[in-house]
Write a protein that holds these residues in place. Structure first.
Motif, PDB file in Angstrom:
ATOM      1  N   GLU A 172      15.449 130.743   2.291  1.00 24.57           N
ATOM      2  CA  GLU A 172      16.550 130.687   1.341  1.00 24.57           C
ATOM      3  C   GLU A 172      17.149 129.295   1.212  1.00 24.57           C
ATOM      4  O   GLU A 172      17.733 128.957   0.179  1.00 24.57           O
ATOM      5  CB  GLU A 172      17.641 131.668   1.764  1.00 24.57           C
ATOM      6  CG  GLU A 172      17.193 133.123   1.753  1.00 24.57           C
ATOM      7  CD  GLU A 172      18.269 134.041   2.296  1.00 24.57           C
ATOM      8  OE1 GLU A 172      19.307 133.507   2.764  1.00 24.57           O
ATOM      9  OE2 GLU A 172      18.087 135.264   2.251  1.00 24.57           O
ATOM     10  N   GLN A 173      17.053 128.466   2.236  1.00 21.24           N
ATOM     11  CA  GLN A 173      17.663 127.138   2.217  1.00 21.24           C
ATOM     12  C   GLN A 173      16.891 126.142   1.354  1.00 21.24           C
ATOM     13  O   GLN A 173      17.377 125.045   1.113  1.00 21.24           O
ATOM     14  CB  GLN A 173      17.785 126.584   3.641  1.00 21.24           C
ATOM     15  CG  GLN A 173      18.826 127.281   4.499  1.00 21.24           C
ATOM     16  CD  GLN A 173      18.357 128.631   5.020  1.00 21.24           C
ATOM     17  OE1 GLN A 173      17.175 128.970   4.915  1.00 21.24           O
ATOM     18  NE2 GLN A 173      19.265 129.402   5.574  1.00 21.24           N
ATOM     19  N   PHE A 174      15.710 126.505   0.884  1.00 22.15           N
ATOM     20  CA  PHE A 174      14.890 125.580   0.093  1.00 22.15           C
ATOM     21  C   PHE A 174      15.320 125.621  -1.374  1.00 22.15           C
ATOM     22  O   PHE A 174      15.694 126.669  -1.906  1.00 22.15           O
ATOM     23  CB  PHE A 174      13.409 125.944   0.207  1.00 22.15           C
ATOM     24  CG  PHE A 174      12.778 125.500   1.492  1.00 22.15           C
ATOM     25  CD1 PHE A 174      11.772 124.554   1.492  1.00 22.15           C
ATOM     26  CD2 PHE A 174      13.179 126.013   2.710  1.00 22.15           C
ATOM     27  CE1 PHE A 174      11.179 124.138   2.667  1.00 22.15           C
ATOM     28  CE2 PHE A 174      12.602 125.605   3.889  1.00 22.15           C
ATOM     29  CZ  PHE A 174      11.604 124.659   3.873  1.00 22.15           C
ATOM     30  N   SER A 175      15.250 124.463  -2.031  1.00 21.63           N
ATOM     31  CA  SER A 175      15.611 124.340  -3.441  1.00 21.63           C
ATOM     32  C   SER A 175      14.670 123.343  -4.108  1.00 21.63           C
ATOM     33  O   SER A 175      13.866 122.682  -3.444  1.00 21.63           O
ATOM     34  CB  SER A 175      17.071 123.879  -3.587  1.00 21.63           C
ATOM     35  OG  SER A 175      17.256 122.617  -2.957  1.00 21.63           O
ATOM     36  N   PHE A 176      14.767 123.237  -5.452  1.00 20.55           N
ATOM     37  CA  PHE A 176      13.946 122.272  -6.179  1.00 20.55           C
ATOM     38  C   PHE A 176      14.783 121.671  -7.306  1.00 20.55           C
ATOM     39  O   PHE A 176      15.746 122.266  -7.794  1.00 20.55           O
ATOM     40  CB  PHE A 176      12.669 122.916  -6.723  1.00 20.55           C
ATOM     41  CG  PHE A 176      12.884 123.851  -7.879  1.00 20.55           C
ATOM     42  CD1 PHE A 176      12.638 123.436  -9.177  1.00 20.55           C
ATOM     43  CD2 PHE A 176      13.317 125.149  -7.680  1.00 20.55           C
ATOM     44  CE1 PHE A 176      12.827 124.294 -10.239  1.00 20.55           C
ATOM     45  CE2 PHE A 176      13.504 126.014  -8.734  1.00 20.55           C
ATOM     46  CZ  PHE A 176      13.264 125.586 -10.024  1.00 20.55           C
ATOM     47  N   GLY A 177      14.398 120.444  -7.696  1.00 21.12           N
ATOM     48  CA  GLY A 177      15.130 119.739  -8.736  1.00 21.12           C
ATOM     49  C   GLY A 177      14.430 118.443  -9.081  1.00 21.12           C
ATOM     50  O   GLY A 177      13.346 118.127  -8.564  1.00 21.12           O
ATOM     51  N   ALA A 178      15.062 117.670  -9.969  1.00 23.95           N
ATOM     52  CA  ALA A 178      14.522 116.384 -10.409  1.00 23.95           C
ATOM     53  C   ALA A 178      15.317 115.271  -9.750  1.00 23.95           C
ATOM     54  O   ALA A 178      16.492 115.067 -10.061  1.00 23.95           O
ATOM     55  CB  ALA A 178      14.596 116.260 -11.923  1.00 23.95           C
ATOM     56  N   GLY A 179      14.686 114.551  -8.810  1.00 23.24           N
ATOM     57  CA  GLY A 179      15.357 113.463  -8.112  1.00 23.24           C
ATOM     58  C   GLY A 179      16.554 113.957  -7.327  1.00 23.24           C
ATOM     59  O   GLY A 179      16.520 114.982  -6.647  1.00 23.24           O
ATOM     60  N   GLY A 180      17.667 113.223  -7.417  1.00 26.04           N
ATOM     61  CA  GLY A 180      18.882 113.619  -6.726  1.00 26.04           C
ATOM     62  C   GLY A 180      19.845 114.388  -7.597  1.00 26.04           C
ATOM     63  O   GLY A 180      21.026 114.518  -7.260  1.00 26.04           O
ATOM     64  N   GLY A 181      19.394 114.941  -8.742  1.00 23.82           N
ATOM     65  CA  GLY A 181      20.253 115.677  -9.648  1.00 23.82           C
ATOM     66  C   GLY A 181      20.481 117.107  -9.204  1.00 23.82           C
ATOM     67  O   GLY A 181      20.364 117.459  -8.028  1.00 23.82           O
ATOM     68  N   GLU A 182      20.799 117.938 -10.176  1.00 23.82           N
ATOM     69  CA  GLU A 182      21.094 119.342  -9.897  1.00 23.82           C
ATOM     70  C   GLU A 182      19.857 120.045  -9.362  1.00 23.82           C
ATOM     71  O   GLU A 182      18.752 119.869  -9.876  1.00 23.82           O
ATOM     72  CB  GLU A 182      21.571 120.022 -11.183  1.00 23.82           C
ATOM     73  CG  GLU A 182      21.906 121.494 -10.997  1.00 23.82           C
ATOM     74  CD  GLU A 182      22.291 122.160 -12.311  1.00 23.82           C
ATOM     75  OE1 GLU A 182      22.545 123.367 -12.296  1.00 23.82           O
ATOM     76  OE2 GLU A 182      22.309 121.441 -13.345  1.00 23.82           O
ATOM     77  N   ARG A 183      20.062 120.861  -8.342  1.00 25.71           N
ATOM     78  CA  ARG A 183      18.952 121.572  -7.703  1.00 25.71           C
ATOM     79  C   ARG A 183      19.173 123.072  -7.788  1.00 25.71           C
ATOM     80  O   ARG A 183      20.310 123.550  -7.748  1.00 25.71           O
ATOM     81  CB  ARG A 183      18.797 121.140  -6.243  1.00 25.71           C
ATOM     82  CG  ARG A 183      18.363 119.680  -6.115  1.00 25.71           C
ATOM     83  CD  ARG A 183      18.303 119.220  -4.688  1.00 25.71           C
ATOM     84  NE  ARG A 183      17.889 117.811  -4.608  1.00 25.71           N
ATOM     85  CZ  ARG A 183      17.851 117.115  -3.484  1.00 25.71           C
ATOM     86  NH1 ARG A 183      18.220 117.677  -2.332  1.00 25.71           N
ATOM     87  NH2 ARG A 183      17.460 115.849  -3.504  1.00 25.71           N
ATOM     88  N   VAL A 184      18.070 123.809  -7.885  1.00 32.47           N
ATOM     89  CA  VAL A 184      18.081 125.260  -8.045  1.00 32.47           C
ATOM     90  C   VAL A 184      17.360 125.876  -6.855  1.00 32.47           C
ATOM     91  O   VAL A 184      16.381 125.308  -6.347  1.00 32.47           O
ATOM     92  CB  VAL A 184      17.401 125.663  -9.371  1.00 32.47           C
ATOM     93  CG1 VAL A 184      17.448 127.170  -9.571  1.00 32.47           C
ATOM     94  CG2 VAL A 184      18.050 124.945 -10.541  1.00 32.47           C
TER      95      VAL A 184
END
Length: 470
Positions: A172-184
Motif C-alpha cells: 500500500e505504501q507504493f505510489s507512482f507519478g511523474a518526477g517529484g510532482g503529484e503521485r497516485v
C-alpha cells in the motif's frame, strides 16, 4: 559472513544538505555513504539474479561533477541492464543525437530504465524509473498500455492487464507519478493513468517514477530493520522492471529487426571502409615502388656522369658506322643491380614460424549464488529457533496472529495479520510495509514456552599455578 549493512544515520542525511551540495569539502562523508550503499546492493543483485534478471550496479558521483550538474545533493545506486545490452541499445539511441545534446547531458543514466536506491537530505527511496530519453523503454511501455478499455473499465489487452495487476500487487505504501510532482497510489493504477503520467513526464522531461519513499525521521528510527525492508521493496519492484524494460524476450515494438538492420548496415559500412583502405594501401605501395625506381635511375645517372671519358682504341677507331658502338656522347646502358632487388626477395622468403596454441586455463564452474548468511552455531539458541512454524490450516488464523510468509519477495519474513478479507486473503504488517497475501502463502508461528539459559560471554579466570617446593 554477515550481510553488509546500510544503517543510515542523521549524519548520513546531513551530508546531502543544499548548502553542501556544491562543495567538495563534504565529499568524504558522501563517499562513505556510497561505499556502504554499493556493498549493500550486492545482496539485491543476488536476489534479482535468482529471479532471472541480470543487472549491473553503478553509483552516482559523490562529488560535484558534470554528470550531476555540479550538485551532489543525493546519492543514487542504479540497477540497470548489463554492459552488452546497453551497448546494443546505445548504437540505436546515438543515431540523430547532436553533439550539443551529448554535452548538455553526458550522464548515461537517463537513457535506460532502471531500479534504484536514492538517498537525499529529507528521505530515502527505492524506485523503478524510466526517463523520456530512454526512448526504447518508453516506446515499449506505450505499446503495452496503448490498448483501449471496454465499457466496464477493464483493459482489453492482456499486456495492459498484466501491468495493472503487477502495480496492484505492490504494498500500500507504493505510489507512482511523474518526477517529484503529484503521485497516485499504485492500487489505483490503470492503463489510462499510466499513459497520462507518461505524457506529463515527456512534457516536463522528468522520469516516470514508481516506488516507496521513507522520510528521514522514520528511516533513522527504524534503522535496524530498514536495510532488509528496502531490499525487499526493490525485489517487489522486479516484476515492473521485467514488464517495462525492453529486452529481446519483451519486445513489443519489433525492435529486434531494427537492431539486425543496424548490424547489417554496420557490417556493410565496415566492409566498404576496409576495401577503400586496401585500395589506398595498394596505391601507396605502387607510389613507393615508382619513387624507388626513379631514385635508382637518378643514382645511376650520377654514377655514369662521374666516370672518366673513354679513350679511342683500334677496335672503336676504325669501326664502321653500321656496326659502330656507343658513341662518346651517348649514355651507357644502366648496369643491372642484382643485389638491390635480391635483398627484398630474400627477406620475403623467410618462413613464418608456427604459433603454438596456448592451452587455455580451465574455467571454473560458475558458483551458485550462496543462500543468505546464517548465524554460526553457538551455545546460545537463536531467537528464530524458538519459533515453531505450523501450517495455517493447523491453527486458527485471526487478526493479530503472527505468521511467516512462505514464498514471494517477502519469503521467510515474520509479520502480524492486521485484517482478514474473507476471500482467502489477509492484510499482513511486515515492519514498515503492509501488503495483501494469500492465506495459502502464510504459516502460523508459535513461540516456545521455555526459555533456555544463556551462557556467559566472559572468560573464566585461570587457576593459579602451584609454586614449586624448594
Amino acid at each position: 559472513m554477515s550481510h553488509p549493512s546500510l544503517h543510515l544515520t542523521a549524519r548520513d542525511f546531513d551530508a546531502y544538505a543544499a548548502e553542501k551540495a556544491t562543495s567538495k569539502a563534504y565529499s568524504r562523508p558522501r563517499l562513505e555513504v556510497k561505499q556502504r550503499a554499493l556493498a549493500w546492493a550486492r545482496g539485491v543483485v543476488v536476489r534479482l539474479a535468482d529471479l532471472g534478471i541480470s543487472v549491473d550496479v553503478h553509483g552516482s558521483d559523490e562529488h560535484p561533477s558534470i554528470r550531476n550538474k555540479h550538485r551532489a545533493d543525493c546519492q543514487w545506486v542504479f540497477f540497470w541492464r548489463d554492459q552488452a545490452a546497453r551497448d546494443e541499445l546505445d548504437r540505436l539511441l546515438d543515431r540523430g543525437r547532436s553533439i550539443s545534446e551529448a554535452i548538455d547531458d553526458p550522464s548515461p543514466y537517463t537513457r535506460h530504465a532502471f531500479l534504484a536506491l536514492r538517498i537525499s537530505e529529507g528521505e530515502v527511496q527505492v524506485c523503478f524509473a524510466v526517463h523520456p530519453d530512454a526512448k526504447v523503454d518508453v516506446d515499449n511501455l506505450r505499446a503495452r498500455v496503448s490498448a483501449t478499455e471496454d465499457a466496464t473499465g477493464e483493459p482489453t489487452s492482456p499486456l495492459a492487464a498484466e501491468l495493472a495487476s503487477a502495480l496492484h500487487a505492490l504494498p500500500e505504501q507504493f505510489s507512482f507519478g511523474a518526477g517529484g510532482g503529484e503521485r497516485v497510489a499504485c492500487s489505483a493504477a490503470t492503463p489510462d493513468a499510466i499513459a497520462e503520467m507518461l505524457r506529463r513526464a515527456a512534457d516536463g522531461q522528468v522520469p516516470l517514477w514508481i516506488g516507496w519513499a521513507v522520510p528521514r525521521e522514520t528511516a533513522v528510527e527504524h534503522a535496524d530493520i530498514l536495510d532488509e525492508q528496502l531490499e525487499d521493496a526493490l525485489v517487489a519492484l522486479a516484476p515492473i522492471y521485467r514488464l517495462v524494460a525492453w529486452s529481446r524476450e519483451n519486445d513489443r515494438i519489433a525492435l529486434d529487426r531494427k537492431l539486425e538492420g543496424i548490424e547489417q548496415e554496420r557490417a556493410r559500412a565496415h566492409a566498404e571502409l576496409e576495401a577503400e583502405n586496401e585500395r589506398w594501401r595498394s596505391e601507396q605501395a605502387r607510389a613507393r615502388e615508382r619513387s624507388m625506381e626513379q631514385a635508382r635511375a637518378r643514382g645511376d645517372e650520377r654514377v655514369e656522369a662521374a666516370l672518366p671519358a673513354r679513350r679511342p682504341t683500334l677496335a672503336t677507331l676504325f669501326k664502321s658506322t653500321s656496326s659502330a658502338g656507343v658513341g662518346r656522347g651517348e649514355p651507357r646502358p644502366a648496369p643491372k643491380h642484382g643485389g638491390e632487388g635480391a635483398a627484398p626477395a630474400r627477406r620475403a622468403q623467410h618462413a613464418e614460424t608456427e604459433h603454438q596454441a596456448k592451452p587455455e586455463a580451465p574455467q571454473r564452474p560458475s558458483a551458485e549464488h550462496a543462500p543468505r548468511a546464517q548465524r554460526a552455531p553457538s551455545g546460545e539458541p537463536d531467537a528464530a529457533a524458538r519459533i515453531t512454524p505450523e501450517p495455517a490450516k493447523a491453527g486458527v488464523l485471526e487478526k493479530g496472529s503472527r505468521v511467516r510468509v512462505r514464498r514471494g519477495p517477502f519469503g521467510d519474513k515474520i509479520g502480524v495479520v492486521s485484517e482478514l478479507d474473507g476471500r482467502g486473503g489477509a492484510r499482513v504488517l511486515l515492519g514498515l510495509l503492509s501488503t495483501r497475501l494469500e492465506i495459502d502463502d502464510l504459516e502460523l508461528v508459535v513461540e516456545g514456552r521455555e526459555r533456555p539459559a544463556l551462557s556467559t560471554s566472559h572468560r573464566k579466570p585461570l587457576a593459579p599455578t602451584p609454586r614449586k617446593a624448594r
